[in-house]
Design a protein around this motif. Sequence first.
Motif, short mmCIF file in Angstrom:
data_model
loop_
_atom_site.label_atom_id
_atom_site.label_comp_id
_atom_site.label_asym_id
_atom_site.label_seq_id
_atom_site.Cartn_x
_atom_site.Cartn_y
_atom_site.Cartn_z
N GLN A 152 1.58 0.10 1.27
CA GLN A 152 3.04 0.35 1.15
C GLN A 152 3.41 0.65 -0.30
O GLN A 152 4.16 1.59 -0.58
N LEU B 9 2.29 4.15 -1.24
CA LEU B 9 3.14 5.21 -0.66
C LEU B 9 4.44 5.30 -1.45
O LEU B 9 4.92 6.39 -1.77
N GLN B 10 4.98 4.13 -1.77
CA GLN B 10 6.25 4.10 -2.51
C GLN B 10 6.08 4.73 -3.89
O GLN B 10 6.89 5.56 -4.31
N CYS C 292 5.79 9.07 -0.96
CA CYS C 292 5.34 9.66 0.32
C CYS C 292 5.60 8.67 1.45
O CYS C 292 5.85 7.49 1.23
N THR C 293 5.47 9.17 2.68
CA THR C 293 5.47 8.28 3.84
C THR C 293 4.07 8.40 4.47
O THR C 293 3.33 9.33 4.16
N LYS C 294 3.77 7.48 5.41
CA LYS C 294 2.41 7.55 5.96
C LYS C 294 2.21 8.79 6.82
O LYS C 294 1.09 9.26 7.00
#
Length: 338
Positions: A60, A63-64, A68-70
């Motif tokens: 997490q 990504l942060q 980005c998002t998964k």
Amino acid sequence: MLVLGIETSCDETGIALYDEARGLLAHQLHSQVDMHRAYGGVVPELASRDHIRRVLPLMQACLQAAGCTKEDIDGIAVTTGPGLAGALLVGASVAHGLGLALGKPVVGVHHLEGHLLSPLLADPAPEFPFIALLVSGGHTQLMRVGGYGDYSLLGETVDDAAGEAFDKTAQLLGLGYPGGPAVSRLADFGNSGVVQLPRPMLHSASLDFSFSGLKTAVLTAVRRIDNSCEQARADIARGFVDAVVDVLEAKSAAALRQSGLRRLVVAGGVGANAQLRARLRERADKDDFELYFPPLHLCTDNGAMIARAGLVRLRAGARQAGSFSVRPRWPLAQAATV
Ligand code: KG4
Ligand code: ZN
């Protein structure tokens, strides 16, 4: 192509996002060193449980940090060996669960291939072919790297790895675990030549290494001194580092000579060692060869090197579909085909 890298083979949880066009976007690392210190080494069951706790929060955070998002992830690369079986299974389970949920491909990466290609994360990155000196806690190898997946072993340790010798020396000097950085720092205060230690296999014709005799010699030297004398301990640390660096330098230079290549790449945890880096730089100037290291923080285990190596395999169409397994023992040569 955006690749998520997952490394859980030993005592570091490493997660990274590597983009083919933009490079390393983010990487997160949690070291379990503090947890294992009380036991003087890695406790496999504790390692696995801690990886379970860390993987998703680190992902997490990654990504942060990358914005980005998964769903942006195009492929997942995970270390599937060699390493601790339980620890490897944590990373592999998460990778495959995520791959299934997102409908994205998953590839298994050999941990040493990750280290071997980690200098490609530096700027400038080396071109192929090169000689790689791989010096970690579990391995000491010289390899000829012709390209992705083209790895020939030229020499390796016949007993202890260089990192293992650092860790055992640290233990003998009362410096705790893991010992590499602590021995290196103590050696800075020591005087060269005060404690003469053997340089195993320095003059042998082969490119193999041996470090177990050196460890015994350190034990004998430690028994001779008053352990409360800081200078005496520092002189032993200096003698030890000089011996290891002499051998690594000489064998690397011999590998370059024998192969006719003029490019040396150093990877693995011991590649973070300041004395080794300085000595190889001097030798590169003198012998006129190119020298590359991974960025300092990517010498030890991390997810970035796994993402980088995984990108190559994903691009080549490799997939681990359906059921999956890990390979706690896995010779790099068997992972060589891309
Ligand atoms: O590559 P790595 O993180 O893990 C393995 O795959 O083994 O390497 C860990 C090893 C340990 O033995 C550690 O003591 C050694 O690398 N190390 C160092 C230094 N930093 C880490 N050895 C000497 N000097 C350092 N600065
Ligand atoms: Zn490693």
